[in-house]
Design an enzyme around this catalytic site. Structure first.
Site, PDB file in Angstrom:
ATOM      1  N   GLY A 143       0.879  -1.133  -0.002  1.00  0.00           N
ATOM      2  CA  GLY A 143      -0.056   0.072  -0.051  1.00  0.00           C
ATOM      3  C   GLY A 143       0.929   1.222  -0.163  1.00  0.00           C
ATOM      4  O   GLY A 143       2.025   1.241   0.154  1.00  0.00           O
TER       5      GLY A 143
ATOM      6  N   ILE B  54       0.721  -5.728  11.065  1.00  0.00           N
ATOM      7  CA  ILE B  54      -0.346  -6.363  11.943  1.00  0.00           C
ATOM      8  C   ILE B  54       0.256  -7.606  12.972  1.00  0.00           C
ATOM      9  O   ILE B  54      -0.484  -8.029  13.791  1.00  0.00           O
ATOM     10  CB  ILE B  54      -1.301  -7.194  11.128  1.00  0.00           C
ATOM     11  CG1 ILE B  54      -0.982  -7.871  10.074  1.00  0.00           C
ATOM     12  CG2 ILE B  54      -2.308  -6.143  10.508  1.00  0.00           C
ATOM     13  CD1 ILE B  54      -2.162  -8.851   9.299  1.00  0.00           C
TER      14      ILE B  54
ATOM     15  N   GLN C  53      -0.951 -10.659   2.579  1.00  0.00           N
ATOM     16  CA  GLN C  53      -0.170 -11.292   1.433  1.00  0.00           C
ATOM     17  C   GLN C  53      -1.046 -11.709   0.392  1.00  0.00           C
ATOM     18  O   GLN C  53      -1.637 -12.774   0.419  1.00  0.00           O
ATOM     19  CB  GLN C  53       0.779 -12.453   1.903  1.00  0.00           C
ATOM     20  CG  GLN C  53       2.020 -12.730   0.563  1.00  0.00           C
ATOM     21  CD  GLN C  53       1.502 -13.410  -0.618  1.00  0.00           C
ATOM     22  OE1 GLN C  53       1.813 -12.492  -1.550  1.00  0.00           O
ATOM     23  NE2 GLN C  53       0.963 -14.264  -0.533  1.00  0.00           N
TER      24      GLN C  53
ATOM     25  N   SER D 129     -11.002 -14.829  -0.396  1.00  0.00           N
ATOM     26  CA  SER D 129     -10.966 -15.046  -1.700  1.00  0.00           C
ATOM     27  C   SER D 129     -11.782 -16.128  -2.228  1.00  0.00           C
ATOM     28  O   SER D 129     -11.636 -17.340  -1.777  1.00  0.00           O
ATOM     29  CB  SER D 129      -9.558 -14.802  -2.020  1.00  0.00           C
ATOM     30  OG  SER D 129      -9.322 -15.589  -3.148  1.00  0.00           O
TER      31      SER D 129
ATOM     32  N   TYR E   6      -1.869 -19.515  -0.635  1.00  0.00           N
ATOM     33  CA  TYR E   6      -2.675 -18.258  -0.375  1.00  0.00           C
ATOM     34  C   TYR E   6      -4.172 -18.745   0.115  1.00  0.00           C
ATOM     35  O   TYR E   6      -4.646 -18.210   0.906  1.00  0.00           O
ATOM     36  CB  TYR E   6      -2.691 -17.390  -1.913  1.00  0.00           C
ATOM     37  CG  TYR E   6      -3.723 -16.438  -1.535  1.00  0.00           C
ATOM     38  CD1 TYR E   6      -3.495 -15.004  -0.790  1.00  0.00           C
ATOM     39  CD2 TYR E   6      -4.886 -16.484  -2.543  1.00  0.00           C
ATOM     40  CE1 TYR E   6      -4.365 -14.076  -0.714  1.00  0.00           C
ATOM     41  CE2 TYR E   6      -5.844 -15.274  -2.319  1.00  0.00           C
ATOM     42  CZ  TYR E   6      -5.643 -14.187  -1.736  1.00  0.00           C
ATOM     43  OH  TYR E   6      -6.485 -13.207  -1.512  1.00  0.00           O
TER      44      TYR E   6
ATOM     45  N   LYS F  49      -6.103 -18.090   3.469  1.00  0.00           N
ATOM     46  CA  LYS F  49      -7.398 -17.544   3.696  1.00  0.00           C
ATOM     47  C   LYS F  49      -8.322 -18.268   4.256  1.00  0.00           C
ATOM     48  O   LYS F  49      -9.353 -17.884   5.327  1.00  0.00           O
ATOM     49  CB  LYS F  49      -7.805 -16.976   2.121  1.00  0.00           C
ATOM     50  CG  LYS F  49      -7.235 -15.761   1.642  1.00  0.00           C
ATOM     51  CD  LYS F  49      -7.649 -14.551   2.397  1.00  0.00           C
ATOM     52  CE  LYS F  49      -6.821 -13.390   2.060  1.00  0.00           C
ATOM     53  NZ  LYS F  49      -7.149 -12.299   2.877  1.00  0.00           N
TER      54      LYS F  49
ATOM     55  N   GLY G 146      -1.960 -23.749 -13.639  1.00  0.00           N
ATOM     56  CA  GLY G 146      -2.852 -23.740 -12.419  1.00  0.00           C
ATOM     57  C   GLY G 146      -3.953 -22.797 -12.588  1.00  0.00           C
ATOM     58  O   GLY G 146      -4.821 -22.421 -11.880  1.00  0.00           O
TER      59      GLY G 146
HETATM   60  N1  LIG Z   1      -8.083  -7.309  -5.010  1.00  0.00           N
HETATM   61  C1  LIG Z   1      -8.802  -8.488  -5.338  1.00  0.00           C
HETATM   62  O1  LIG Z   1      -9.263  -8.774  -6.379  1.00  0.00           O
HETATM   63  C2  LIG Z   1      -9.105  -9.410  -4.099  1.00  0.00           C
HETATM   64  C3  LIG Z   1      -9.729 -10.476  -4.288  1.00  0.00           C
HETATM   65  C4  LIG Z   1      -9.790 -11.452  -3.291  1.00  0.00           C
HETATM   66  C5  LIG Z   1      -9.560 -11.081  -1.919  1.00  0.00           C
HETATM   67  N2  LIG Z   1      -8.638 -10.305  -1.707  1.00  0.00           N
HETATM   68  C6  LIG Z   1      -8.369  -9.465  -0.470  1.00  0.00           C
HETATM   69  O2  LIG Z   1      -8.714  -8.257   0.025  1.00  0.00           O
HETATM   70  C7  LIG Z   1      -7.757  -7.741   1.000  1.00  0.00           C
HETATM   71  C8  LIG Z   1      -7.437  -6.470   0.127  1.00  0.00           C
HETATM   72  O3  LIG Z   1      -6.428  -6.633  -1.011  1.00  0.00           O
HETATM   73  P1  LIG Z   1      -5.932  -5.494  -2.021  1.00  0.00           P
HETATM   74  O4  LIG Z   1      -6.408  -6.103  -3.423  1.00  0.00           O
HETATM   75  O5  LIG Z   1      -6.519  -4.027  -1.473  1.00  0.00           O
HETATM   76  O6  LIG Z   1      -4.498  -5.594  -1.758  1.00  0.00           O
HETATM   77  P2  LIG Z   1      -3.230  -4.499  -1.483  1.00  0.00           P
HETATM   78  O7  LIG Z   1      -2.041  -5.158  -1.481  1.00  0.00           O
HETATM   79  O8  LIG Z   1      -3.630  -3.171  -2.133  1.00  0.00           O
HETATM   80  O9  LIG Z   1      -3.757  -4.364   0.052  1.00  0.00           O
HETATM   81  C9  LIG Z   1      -3.196  -4.745   1.276  1.00  0.00           C
HETATM   82  C10 LIG Z   1      -2.836  -4.105   1.970  1.00  0.00           C
HETATM   83  O10 LIG Z   1      -1.939  -4.835   3.473  1.00  0.00           O
HETATM   84  C11 LIG Z   1      -1.029  -4.078   3.862  1.00  0.00           C
HETATM   85  N3  LIG Z   1      -0.449  -5.355   4.417  1.00  0.00           N
HETATM   86  C12 LIG Z   1       0.319  -6.242   3.834  1.00  0.00           C
HETATM   87  N4  LIG Z   1       1.222  -6.955   4.875  1.00  0.00           N
HETATM   88  C13 LIG Z   1       0.989  -6.171   5.787  1.00  0.00           C
HETATM   89  C14 LIG Z   1       1.337  -6.575   7.245  1.00  0.00           C
HETATM   90  N5  LIG Z   1       1.782  -7.572   7.593  1.00  0.00           N
HETATM   91  N6  LIG Z   1       0.831  -5.509   8.135  1.00  0.00           N
HETATM   92  C15 LIG Z   1       0.243  -4.443   7.821  1.00  0.00           C
HETATM   93  N7  LIG Z   1      -0.062  -4.201   6.768  1.00  0.00           N
HETATM   94  C16 LIG Z   1      -0.085  -5.073   5.836  1.00  0.00           C
HETATM   95  C17 LIG Z   1      -0.206  -3.746   2.578  1.00  0.00           C
HETATM   96  O11 LIG Z   1       0.587  -2.528   2.508  1.00  0.00           O
HETATM   97  C18 LIG Z   1      -1.493  -3.007   1.543  1.00  0.00           C
HETATM   98  O12 LIG Z   1      -1.570  -1.627   1.882  1.00  0.00           O
HETATM   99  C19 LIG Z   1      -6.765  -8.752   1.016  1.00  0.00           C
HETATM  100  O13 LIG Z   1      -7.100  -9.432   2.198  1.00  0.00           O
HETATM  101  C20 LIG Z   1      -6.883  -9.935  -0.131  1.00  0.00           C
HETATM  102  O14 LIG Z   1      -6.296 -10.929  -0.033  1.00  0.00           O
HETATM  103  C21 LIG Z   1      -8.430  -9.120  -2.552  1.00  0.00           C
END
Ligand SMILES: NC(=O)c1ccc[n+]([C@@H]2O[C@H](COP(=O)([O-])OP(=O)(O)OC[C@H]3O[C@@H](n4cnc5c(N)ncnc54)[C@H](O)[C@@H]3O)[C@@H](O)[C@H]2O)c1
Length: 312
Positions: free
Chosen positions: A36, A57, A80, A121, A145, A149, A272
């Site tokens: 982020g 976290i 992740q 997810s 992953y 989840k 995959g």
């Molecule tokens: N984007 C999609 O299509 C999608 C689909 C299914 C699930 N998700 C889930 O939605 C959530 C958000 O995804 P996103 O697409 O916004 O991804 P993103 O990578 O933009 O957001 C994840 C955020 O978590 C932060 N982060 C990662 N590890 C961290 C840690 N150890 N401590 C603190 N902060 C941490 C990152 O800096 C980032 O800002 C995730 O849990 C992801 O698995 C996303």
């Protein structure tokens, strides 16, 4: 109410932060800025009701922070997010997604939090027998992953049973929209948009008939807002449209929005990769009063406009 958003500087998280602030809530984003960025929070930073805590976290300081803030709701998005990276380094994936979730739930308990809303997810469904996948379909995690989840989902149920900590799990399909990073590997929309706007080649893996269920970020954010209320306690819902879009059509729609030639290259399918995916969102209509409202071409136009603005 006071809301703590883990991953609040990310793609979905920062859009959620803006919406929560707009609704008059006090918002604390916890993010280690690994994927982020502060740029995503420029709008939020103008609000007095917003704070960013740069923190992993898994850091025990999260528990102290929650005890001090007593957030009514925690939306847990930090993760992740790469399937490929989880295959290459399952231990790292588990540290963030499993240990991290246990840490967030422990913090929720210390903070007397009413509810945790968790982003899972569609990867948890593996190769589903039915499409659109019902939200009560059997899970079949086929990557670390997906396993991490699903483990997060299990931890939520465990903390509810142990401590009465409420939760809702939202199982997200392919989310797209402004602030999604093309540098990541999760967002094909962001990758095509970036390629088509910059004139660099775009590639479809396979023959272009592979399908996914694309849901716009504002709609997903709306799902998180609805789940932060009283609805959906102890339940999981799919957030998607139920519609399948082929890679080839997606490329054509983005090319059209970007005024770019619709001429992708083709490469061998990746090991995959699923041939098709869409999820059944109907239980979320009934349980959360949630519906996806943005049609794909409108959402893609907004995404391309945002990406254009960023390039200027
Ligand atoms: N984007 C999609 O299509 C999608 C689909 C299914 C699930 N998700 C889930 O939605 C959530 C958000 O995804 P996103 O697409 O916004 O991804 P993103 O990578 O933009 O957001 C994840 C955020 O978590 C932060 N982060 C990662 N590890 C961290 C840690 N150890 N401590 C603190 N902060 C941490 C990152 O800096 C980032 O800002 C995730 O849990 C992801 O698995 C996303």
């Amino acid at each position: 109410m006071r809301v703590l958003v883990t991953g609040g500087a990310g793609f979905i998280g920062s859009n959620l932060v803006d919406r929560m602030l707009l609704e008059g809530h006090e918002v604390v984003a916890v993010d280690d800025l690994s994927t982020g960025s502060r740029d995503n929070l420029t709008q939020a930073a103008e609000h007095d009701a917003f704070r960013l805590r740069e923190l992993d976290i898994r850091d025990p300081a999260l528990i102290g922070l929650a005890a001090e803030l007593q957030p009514e709701v925690i939306v847990h998005l930090a993760a992740q997010i790469s399937v490929r990276k989880s295959v290459m380094d399952p231990v790292h994936d588990a540290r963030i997604n499993v240990e991290g979730t246990a840490s967030v739930l422990t913090a929720a308990r210390e903070g007397s939090t009413r509810k945790v809303v968790f982003a899972s997810s569609v990867a948890v469904y593996g190769r589903p027998a039915t499409i659109p996948v019902p939200s009560d379909a059997a899970t079949d995690p086929r990557s670390p992953y997906a396993a991490s989840k699903l483990s997060g989902e299990t931890y939520l149920a465990t903390f509810r049973a142990l401590y009465g900590l409420e939760y809702t799990t939202l199982v997200l399909s392919n989310v797209y929209g402004p602030r999604q990073s093309p540098e990541g590997e999760a967002g094909v929309v962001a990758i095509f948009t970036d390629g088509l706007l910059s004139g660099t080649p775009t590639v479809l893996y396979g023959d272009g008939t592979q399908t996914r269920d694309y849901v716009y970020v504002d709609d997903v954010v709306d799902g998180f807002v609805k789940a932060s209320g009283q609805a959906g306690n102890g339940m999981r819902f799919n957030l998607g449209t139920g519609l399948q879009t082929t890679d080839r059509r997606l490329h054509a729609l983005i090319a059209d929005a970007a005024d770019a030639p619709d001429k992708p290259g083709f490469a061998q399918p990746r090991l995959g990769d699923l041939p098709a995916m869409a999820v059944d969102p109907v239980p979320a209509f009934e349980g959360l009063g949630w519906q996806p409202r943005t049609d794909l071409s409108t959402g893609l136009r907004a995404t391309v406009e945002w990406a254009r603005g960023r390039r200027r």
